[in-house]
Design an enzyme around this catalytic site. Structure first.
Site, PDB file in Angstrom:
ATOM      1  N   ASP A 274     -32.001  43.206  -4.971  1.00 22.95           N
ATOM      2  CA  ASP A 274     -33.289  43.129  -4.282  1.00 22.95           C
ATOM      3  C   ASP A 274     -33.805  41.697  -4.103  1.00 22.95           C
ATOM      4  O   ASP A 274     -33.923  41.214  -2.981  1.00 22.95           O
ATOM      5  CB  ASP A 274     -34.340  44.057  -4.931  1.00 22.95           C
ATOM      6  CG  ASP A 274     -34.397  43.972  -6.451  1.00 22.95           C
ATOM      7  OD1 ASP A 274     -33.718  43.090  -7.022  1.00 22.95           O
ATOM      8  OD2 ASP A 274     -35.131  44.769  -7.062  1.00 22.95           O
TER       9      ASP A 274
ATOM     10  N   ASP B 156     -33.176  43.631 -21.651  1.00 18.66           N
ATOM     11  CA  ASP B 156     -31.783  44.071 -21.769  1.00 18.66           C
ATOM     12  C   ASP B 156     -30.947  43.328 -20.732  1.00 18.66           C
ATOM     13  O   ASP B 156     -31.480  42.612 -19.896  1.00 18.66           O
ATOM     14  CB  ASP B 156     -31.662  45.588 -21.556  1.00 18.66           C
ATOM     15  CG  ASP B 156     -32.375  46.038 -20.292  1.00 18.66           C
ATOM     16  OD1 ASP B 156     -32.433  45.245 -19.318  1.00 18.66           O
ATOM     17  OD2 ASP B 156     -32.861  47.172 -20.249  1.00 18.66           O
TER      18      ASP B 156
ATOM     19  N   ASP C 267     -27.754  43.633 -17.890  1.00 16.93           N
ATOM     20  CA  ASP C 267     -26.847  44.478 -17.129  1.00 16.93           C
ATOM     21  C   ASP C 267     -25.569  43.693 -16.896  1.00 16.93           C
ATOM     22  O   ASP C 267     -25.588  42.462 -16.826  1.00 16.93           O
ATOM     23  CB  ASP C 267     -27.486  44.862 -15.789  1.00 16.93           C
ATOM     24  CG  ASP C 267     -28.750  45.662 -16.007  1.00 16.93           C
ATOM     25  OD1 ASP C 267     -28.669  46.729 -16.637  1.00 16.93           O
ATOM     26  OD2 ASP C 267     -29.827  45.206 -15.584  1.00 16.93           O
TER      27      ASP C 267
HETATM   28  P1  ATP Z   1     -36.559  44.814 -15.784  1.00 18.44           P
HETATM   29  O1  ATP Z   1     -35.332  45.337 -16.476  1.00 18.44           O
HETATM   30  O2  ATP Z   1     -37.175  43.638 -16.384  1.00 18.44           O
HETATM   31  O3  ATP Z   1     -37.529  45.892 -15.502  1.00 18.44           O
HETATM   32  P2  ATP Z   1     -34.673  44.395 -13.685  1.00 18.44           P
HETATM   33  O4  ATP Z   1     -34.712  43.508 -12.496  1.00 18.44           O
HETATM   34  O5  ATP Z   1     -33.599  44.147 -14.679  1.00 18.44           O
HETATM   35  O6  ATP Z   1     -36.113  44.306 -14.343  1.00 18.44           O
HETATM   36  P3  ATP Z   1     -33.494  46.982 -13.447  1.00 18.44           P
HETATM   37  O7  ATP Z   1     -34.077  48.233 -12.921  1.00 18.44           O
HETATM   38  O8  ATP Z   1     -33.018  46.919 -14.854  1.00 18.44           O
HETATM   39  O9  ATP Z   1     -34.611  45.882 -13.204  1.00 18.44           O
HETATM   40  O10 ATP Z   1     -32.334  46.587 -12.456  1.00 18.44           O
HETATM   41  C1  ATP Z   1     -31.312  45.681 -12.790  1.00 18.44           C
HETATM   42  C2  ATP Z   1     -30.863  44.924 -11.546  1.00 18.44           C
HETATM   43  O11 ATP Z   1     -30.367  45.842 -10.559  1.00 18.44           O
HETATM   44  C3  ATP Z   1     -31.975  44.162 -10.841  1.00 18.44           C
HETATM   45  O12 ATP Z   1     -32.195  42.906 -11.400  1.00 18.44           O
HETATM   46  C4  ATP Z   1     -31.430  44.069  -9.417  1.00 18.44           C
HETATM   47  O13 ATP Z   1     -30.457  43.069  -9.334  1.00 18.44           O
HETATM   48  C5  ATP Z   1     -30.749  45.403  -9.248  1.00 18.44           C
HETATM   49  N1  ATP Z   1     -31.686  46.409  -8.692  1.00 18.44           N
HETATM   50  C6  ATP Z   1     -32.487  47.252  -9.352  1.00 18.44           C
HETATM   51  N2  ATP Z   1     -33.192  48.033  -8.537  1.00 18.44           N
HETATM   52  C7  ATP Z   1     -32.838  47.669  -7.292  1.00 18.44           C
HETATM   53  C8  ATP Z   1     -33.211  48.116  -5.989  1.00 18.44           C
HETATM   54  N3  ATP Z   1     -34.115  49.080  -5.822  1.00 18.44           N
HETATM   55  N4  ATP Z   1     -32.619  47.520  -4.935  1.00 18.44           N
HETATM   56  C9  ATP Z   1     -31.699  46.551  -5.112  1.00 18.44           C
HETATM   57  N5  ATP Z   1     -31.308  46.089  -6.299  1.00 18.44           N
HETATM   58  C10 ATP Z   1     -31.865  46.632  -7.387  1.00 18.44           C
HETATM   59 MG    MG Z   2     -33.101  45.380 -16.431  1.00 21.51          MG
END
Ligand code: ATP
Ligand code: MG
Length: 429
Positions: free
Chosen positions: A114, A38, A40
Site C-alpha cells: 500500500d 511484529d 512480516d
Molecule cells: P501494523 O502491523 O503496525 O498495524 P502493517 O503495515 O504491518 O501495520 P499489516 O496489516 O500487518 O500492517 O500488513 C503488513 C504489510 O502488508 C503492510 O506493511 C503492507 O506492506 C502490506 N499490506 C497490508 N494491507 C495491505 C493492503 N490493504 N494493501 C496493500 N498492502 C497491504
Molecule cells: Mg504488521
C-alpha cells in the site's frame, strides 16, 4: 529489536536456498524509531516449500495462501511474493479486485503493497534496505504516500483509506496531498467491504494509542460516517463527542500501561449515542418502561450497526449487559448494590458510568458515579442522597426502593426480628 523467531525464519529460508526479507510495519516502525509490533516475512519460496523447511508451519487462507510459522509463543507470517495486479484481474463495478492469487518477483511484490514506507525490505545477507518505491525518502520527510495512482489503489481495496489515517497518526506523518485528496470522495466505497473485515479494521484504528486522533481523522475524511452512520449523525452534540473521546482516550491509556482493553467496552461506547436516542424515542412513542426500552433499543441499534461492521456475538452480549447495567446502577438498595458488585460485568459497567459522569454537566450522574466509587472502597455502603432519584419502575417485585433509596416498608417489616447486616439496616441519609 528483531525477534529470535524472525531471525531463525529468515536464516532457515536463506539456507534453504530462497530469498527472504523482513518487510511491512516492522521494518517501517524500526526505521521510524518506534518499537515494532511484529515482523512480516516475504520470500520467493512457495507455501509448500516453506512447509518443508518448518515443522511448525501451518498454511492459512484459501485463495492466497500464507504460512504461519511458530516459535514458542511467536507466530510469524511468511508470504510468498505476490504478482502485479493487472487489467486482467477480475474486479467488481467499483474497481475492487476480487481474485488475486498470483506469485511474483520481489519487485512486483513491492509495488503491490500500500504505502511506500510499507514496501521496504530488510535483507539479512548484507543488512541492507531494498527500496523500490521511495520509502526511505518518505520516512525521512515524514510522508505517508500511497504507491501508484491513489484513486486506483483505493478502489482496489478501500480499506487502505482506513489504513492511511491509522498509519499516518501512528507515525506522526502527514498524508501526502495526492494520497489524502481522493479519500472523502471514495469513502462510500467502504460499503463494499465485508462487514467482518471492517470489525477488525475498526478495532485496529480505534482501539490503539492514537484512537482519539484516529476518530478525528476518520470524521474529517467522512470515513466514520460510513462505519457508524447512526453515531455519526449525533456527534454534532458536543457531549456525545466528548464521551467518545473519553472512551477512546481511556482505552489508549490502558494500552499504554499494558492493561487489557475490551472490544465490547469500546463498541458499547461507540453505539451509546444512538442507543440513548432510541431509548428516548421508544419511551415517548410506545410508553415503554426504561429497561424494556433499553433492551429493544440495544437490539435494534446493534442489528443496524452490524449491517456495516459485524460485531460478533461474544462482544454484542457483554455490550448489552453494560448498557442494561447503566439502569441497574441507579438502583441502590443495599441488597441490590451488593449483588450488583459481584456481577461479572460490574467493573465494565462501572467504568462506563464513570465516563458518562466525566462528560460533565449532569450532577445526578456525578453523584451516582461517586457513590459507586465509595461503595467499592468502604465496607459499609454509602448513604444515598435525595438528589439522586433512582428510576425504579423496572424493579423486581419485593425489591422496591422509595425515591430516597430507603428500602420499602414491606421489606423492613419482613425482616423485623431477623438478623440484619449493618449495610441493610442503614437508613438512607
Ligand atoms: P501494523 O502491523 O503496525 O498495524 P502493517 O503495515 O504491518 O501495520 P499489516 O496489516 O500487518 O500492517 O500488513 C503488513 C504489510 O502488508 C503492510 O506493511 C503492507 O506492506 C502490506 N499490506 C497490508 N494491507 C495491505 C493492503 N490493504 N494493501 C496493500 N498492502 C497491504
Ligand atoms: Mg504488521
Amino acid at each position: 529489536m528483531i525477534s529470535p523467531g524472525t531471525l531463525k525464519t529468515l536464516y532457515t529460508l536463506k539456507d534453504g536456498g530462497y530469498q527472504a526479507y523482513m518487510v511491512g510495519g516492522g521494518v517501517r516502525d524500526l526505521l521510524a524509531g518506534l518499537t515494532p509490533k511484529d515482523f512480516d516475512i516475504a520470500t520467493d519460496a512457495h507455501p509448500e516449500q516453506v512447509k518443508k523447511l518448518f515443522r511448525s508451519c501451518r498454511l492459512v487462507g484459501r485463495r492466497f495462501v500464507i504460512c504461519h510459522v511458530r516459535f514458542g509463543h511467536e507466530v510469524l507470517e511468511v508470504t510468498t511474493f505476490r504478482g502485479a495486479i493487472t487489467d486482467m484481474h477480475a474486479r467488481d463495478e467499483t474497481g475492487r479486485v476480487l481474485v488475486d492469487n498470483d506469485y511474483g518477483s520481489l519487485e512486483e511484490d513491492a509495488f503491490r503493497r500500500d504505502f511506500t514506507v510499507n514496501a521496504l525490505y530488510y535483507d539479512i545477507r548484507d543488512y541492507s534496505i531494498i527500496d523500490y518505491c521511495g520509502g526511505v525518502d518518505d520516512l525521512k520527510t515524514g510522508t505517508l504516500r500511497l504507491i501508484g495512482d491513489p484513486e486506483l489503489r483505493y478502489r482496489e481495496d478501500p480499506v487502505r483509506m482506513l489504513r492511511a489515517v491509522r498509519i499516518a497518526n501512528k507515525l506522526h506523518f502527514r498524508l501526502e496531498p495526492g494520497t489524502a485528496a481522493p479519500i472523502s470522495k471514495l469513502a462510500p466505497l467502504l460499503a463494499e467491504i465485508p462487514a467482518a473485515r471492517l470489525f477488525d479494521e475498526v478495532l485496529k484504528v480505534l482501539m490503539c494509542r492514537e484512537g482519539v486522533d484516529n476518530l478525528y481523522g476518520l470524521r474529517v475524511y467522512g470515513l466514520f460516517r460510513q462505519l457508524f452512520p447512526a453515531t455519526d449523525e449525533m456527534l454534532g452534540d458536543e457531549r456525545h463527542l466528548a464521551f467518545l473521546n473519553l472512551a477512546l482516550g481511556n482505552s489508549a491509556d490502558r494500552i499504554a500501561q499494558d492493561q487489557p482493553v475490551s472490544p465490547a467496552f469500546l463498541y458499547a461506547a461507540l453505539l451509546w449515542p444512538p442507543v440513548q436516542r432510541r431509548v428516548r424515542q421508544l419511551r415517548a412513542s410506545e410508553g415503554h418502561a426504561e429497561s424494556l426500552a433499553m433492551e429493544q433499543a440495544a437490539e435494534e441499534v446493534i442489528a443496524r450497526a452490524c449491517a456495516r461492521v459485524a460485531i460478533p456475538k461474544r462482544f454484542s452480549m457483554p455490550m448489552r449487559e453494560i448498557w442494561a447495567m447503566q439502569l441497574r446502577l441507579t438502583q441502590r438498595t443495599p441488597a441490590r448494590a451488593r449483588r450488583l458488585m459481584t456481577h461479572p460485568r460490574f467493573r465494565a459497567a462501572y467504568d462506563f458510568l464513570l465516563l458518562r459522569a466525566r462528560v460533565g454537566a449532569d450532577a445526578v450522574l456525578e453523584e451516582l458515579a461517586d457513590w459507586w466509587t465509595r461503595a467499592q472502597q468502604q465496607d459499609e455502603l454509602p448513604p444515598v442522597t435525595a438528589t439522586a432519584s433512582p428510576d425504579d419502575e423496572d424493579g423486581e417485585p419485593g425489591d422496591e426502593v422509595s425515591p430516597e433509596g430507603v428500602p420499602a416498608r414491606r421489606k423492613r417489616r419482613r425482616r423485623r426480628g431477623g438478623r440484619r447486616t449493618s449495610g441493610e439496616a442503614a437508613p438512607a441519609g
